[in-house]
Design an enzyme around this catalytic site. Structure first.
Site, short mmCIF file in Angstrom:
data_model
loop_
_atom_site.label_atom_id
_atom_site.label_comp_id
_atom_site.label_asym_id
_atom_site.label_seq_id
_atom_site.Cartn_x
_atom_site.Cartn_y
_atom_site.Cartn_z
N PRO A 165 -3.91 0.31 18.88
CA PRO A 165 -3.64 -0.15 17.51
C PRO A 165 -3.81 0.90 16.41
CG PRO A 165 -5.72 -1.06 18.29
CD PRO A 165 -5.11 -0.33 19.44
N TYR A 208 -9.13 5.64 7.59
CA TYR A 208 -9.24 6.00 9.01
C TYR A 208 -10.22 7.17 9.10
CZ TYR A 208 -4.93 3.36 10.09
OH TYR A 208 -3.99 2.38 10.27
N HIS A 266 0.84 -1.21 0.00
CA HIS A 266 0.00 0.00 0.00
C HIS A 266 0.87 1.25 0.00
CE1 HIS A 266 -4.13 -1.64 1.47
NE2 HIS A 266 -3.63 -2.34 0.49
N LYS A 303 1.32 -0.08 15.02
CA LYS A 303 2.72 -0.18 15.43
C LYS A 303 3.07 -1.43 16.25
CE LYS A 303 4.36 3.07 13.35
NZ LYS A 303 4.45 2.35 12.12
N TYR A 351 4.14 6.40 10.24
CA TYR A 351 3.28 5.26 9.88
C TYR A 351 4.07 4.18 9.14
CZ TYR A 351 -1.03 2.80 8.60
OH TYR A 351 -2.02 1.85 8.47
P1 RFL Z 1 2.03 -11.79 21.68
O1 RFL Z 1 1.55 -11.88 20.28
O2 RFL Z 1 1.06 -11.42 22.73
O3 RFL Z 1 2.68 -13.19 22.01
C1 RFL Z 1 3.02 -13.58 23.32
C2 RFL Z 1 3.01 -15.08 23.38
O4 RFL Z 1 3.48 -15.49 24.65
C3 RFL Z 1 2.66 -16.57 25.10
N1 RFL Z 1 2.79 -16.63 26.56
C4 RFL Z 1 3.45 -17.60 27.23
N2 RFL Z 1 4.10 -18.70 26.79
C5 RFL Z 1 4.65 -19.53 27.73
N3 RFL Z 1 4.56 -19.28 29.08
C6 RFL Z 1 3.92 -18.19 29.55
N4 RFL Z 1 3.84 -17.94 30.87
C7 RFL Z 1 3.33 -17.29 28.60
N5 RFL Z 1 2.62 -16.13 28.71
C8 RFL Z 1 2.32 -15.74 27.47
C9 RFL Z 1 1.28 -16.22 24.61
O5 RFL Z 1 0.42 -17.34 24.53
C10 RFL Z 1 1.60 -15.64 23.23
O6 RFL Z 1 1.59 -16.62 22.21
O7 RFL Z 1 3.27 -10.77 21.80
P2 RFL Z 1 4.42 -10.39 20.75
O8 RFL Z 1 5.05 -11.61 20.14
O9 RFL Z 1 5.29 -9.42 21.44
O10 RFL Z 1 3.68 -9.70 19.53
C11 RFL Z 1 3.05 -8.46 19.68
C12 RFL Z 1 1.81 -8.37 18.81
O11 RFL Z 1 1.04 -9.54 18.91
C13 RFL Z 1 0.95 -7.17 19.22
O12 RFL Z 1 1.77 -6.02 19.43
C14 RFL Z 1 -0.09 -6.74 18.20
O13 RFL Z 1 -0.84 -7.78 17.70
C15 RFL Z 1 -1.00 -5.69 18.89
N6 RFL Z 1 -2.38 -5.77 18.43
C16 RFL Z 1 -2.71 -5.15 17.28
N7 RFL Z 1 -1.76 -4.41 16.64
C17 RFL Z 1 -2.08 -3.79 15.51
O14 RFL Z 1 -1.22 -3.13 14.93
N8 RFL Z 1 -3.36 -3.93 14.96
C18 RFL Z 1 -4.34 -4.67 15.58
O15 RFL Z 1 -5.44 -4.77 15.08
C19 RFL Z 1 -4.03 -5.31 16.78
N9 RFL Z 1 -4.95 -6.05 17.41
C20 RFL Z 1 -3.36 -6.48 19.15
C21 RFL Z 1 -4.64 -6.62 18.59
C22 RFL Z 1 -3.09 -7.05 20.39
C23 RFL Z 1 -4.08 -7.73 21.10
N10 RFL Z 1 -3.76 -8.20 22.42
C24 RFL Z 1 -2.39 -8.36 22.82
C25 RFL Z 1 -4.65 -8.30 23.46
C26 RFL Z 1 -5.62 -7.35 19.26
C27 RFL Z 1 -5.36 -7.90 20.52
C28 RFL Z 1 -6.47 -8.67 21.16
C1 PHB Z 2 -5.72 -4.29 10.84
O1 PHB Z 2 -5.80 -4.52 9.61
O2 PHB Z 2 -6.04 -5.14 11.68
C2 PHB Z 2 -5.28 -2.96 11.29
C3 PHB Z 2 -4.77 -2.06 10.37
C4 PHB Z 2 -4.36 -0.80 10.80
C5 PHB Z 2 -4.46 -0.48 12.14
C6 PHB Z 2 -4.96 -1.39 13.05
C7 PHB Z 2 -5.37 -2.63 12.63
O3 PHB Z 2 -4.08 0.77 12.54
#
Ligand code: RFL
Ligand code: PHB
Length: 398
Positions: free
Chosen positions: A295, A201, A72, A299, A387
């Protein structure tokens, strides 16, 4: 069991680190509490910065990303019932982003690691990290009903916001910075073509909305909702009607999202959080274990990737030269970029959402700021540079 690097958590940060270490010839053991299907299906982020894409390619996980990822060149901002496009390449030195879901990144990394990497154990629940200030830190975990220990040269906590590794930094040395926002996102996945070629957005007097995508036939959309919202209160028609109302344009009154069956629906709260420092002794933290962003700036996943790219370099430097210099500066190096992303995520969030009981004065400030982005090259470039992702620092601040 002993390994060079014990990695706790099989999200994007732990999996990418395991792959980068494998590529550098450093052995690791990765312990993940959940089962494989759970980790592969967790719906989360969707936007990859160029540095994240480059790291995935460098560790062999680029094939499907290159075939299916959607590049994009910008985003659309809607506010005051009008549309403005922010063009990334012209504002940010040719930079672009790639839309490729976190679920797919995780699937690709898991398949690779199982095919040609060190041990990756699912349903391995870590309950303690000990000896951070010794030469042999130790991980205690339960696997297949058995208590196990893993000794390591280094332990990396990639265990997310609710993980245990952060506790290895003694409480009196740890500082936590946090902000909880007075709204959440209701996110849906739908079998419907995306709203447009790029993400939209929207700031509206009904609250924030975001139209994103997963593929040419799957959409991912979000609506600002009050904290504590029950997704059951949002039947599909209500969601589509509300999305259309928030994206409404005076210049194109017939504009509508393309509707289709909603296949997933969830509510996520929004939080900013930083724990400092990101290391203590031989325990290092990466990704959500150390910091959370709301989110809106896309980032979270990219910051997690940036941490482990810096960390893999530091561990490789130590492994080949014996020098711990880069490991000692790891926390300072990462935190500088983390705080920039914290600010950008906070800025995007507070500029685009409407808080409950928000004074009209603040709404006028938001609209003024959005208008500034639409009319000033400098303001738009500031958004575009953040971004698409700032350069990865390899050195701590002087
Ligand atoms: P993760 O992905 O949370 O992975 C952590 C892993 O550690 C495991 N774990 C354990 N394993 C063994 N022993 C333990 N005691 C443990 N405790 C935990 C967990 O099961 C898991 O598999 O962290 P990581 O790798 O740092 O990655 C970060 C990203 O996942 C996160 O920053 C993003 O996904 C944030 N986020 C979003 N970011 C966006 O840019 N757009 C989004 O739409 C978006 N949606 C989200 C999200 C984060 C969410 N969380 C954390 C609640 C939606 C949710 C629900
Ligand atoms: C997504 O596609 O899940 C998404 C994209 C941009 C954002 C947050 C989530 O800022």
């Amino acid at each position: 069991m002993h390994t060079t690097v014990g990695i706790i958590g099989g999200g994007p940060s732990g999996l990418l680190l395991a792959r980068l270490l494998h590529t550098a010839g450093i052995d690791s053991v990765l312990l993940e509490r959940r089962d494989r299907a759970y980790v592969e299906q967790r719906q989360r982020a969707g936007i990859l910065e160029q540095a994240t894409v480059d790291a995935l390619r460098a560790c062999g996980a680029g094939a499907r990303l290159d075939a299916e990822g959607m590049v994009h060149d910008g985003i659309e901002l809607r506010f005051d019932r009008r549309a403005h496009r922010v063009d990334f390449p012209s504002l940010a030195d040719g930079r672009r982003v790639t839309v490729y879901a976190q679920t797919e990144v995780v699937k690709d990394l898991i398949a690779l690691q199982l095919a040609e990497g060190g041990p990756l154990l699912f349903e391995a629940d870590v309950h303690a990290v000990e000896g951070a200030d010794t030469d042999r830190p130790l991980i205690r975990y339960t696997h297949e009903g058995q208590e196990q220990t893993l000794t390591c040269d280094y332990v990396v906590g990639c265990d997310g916001f609710h993980g245990v590794a952060r506790n290895a930094v003694p409480e009196h040395l740890r500082t936590t910075y946090e902000r909880v926002y007075p709204y959440s996102w209701l996110g849906i996945l739908a079998d419907a073509p995306p709203a447009a070629d790029e993400l939209i957005y929207a700031h509206s007097d009904r609250g924030f909305a975001l139209a994103s995508m997963r593929s040419p036939s799957v959409s991912r959309h979000y609506l600002q909702v009050p904290n504590g919202t029950d997704p059951a209160d949002w039947p599909d028609d209500r969601i589509w009607d509300e999305l259309d109302a928030r994206f409404a344009l005076d210049a194109d009154p017939g504009w509508r999202l393309k509707r289709g069956p909603v296949t997933a629906k969830s509510v996520l709260p929004m939080r900013s959080h930083v724990t400092e420092p990101m290391a203590y002794g031989r325990v290092l933290l990466a990704g959500d274990a150390a910091h959370i962003v709301p989110p809106t700036g896309a980032k979270g996943l990219n910051l997690a990737a940036a941490d482990v790219i810096v960390l893999a370099r530091a561990l490789t430097h130590w492994h080949t030269t014996g020098s711990t210099d880069l490991l000692e500066s790891y926390s300072d190096t990462c935190l500088r970029r983390v705080w920039r992303a914290e600010h950008f995520s906070y800025f995007m969030t507070t500029t685009l959402h409407t808080a409950p009981d928000q004074p009209p004065f603040e709404t006028r400030l938001q609209l003024s700021q959005l208008d500034r982005i639409a009319t000033s090259h400098h303001a738009a470039a500031e958004l575009a540079e953040n971004y698409t992702g700032l350069p990865l620092a390899t050195e701590p601040p002087a």
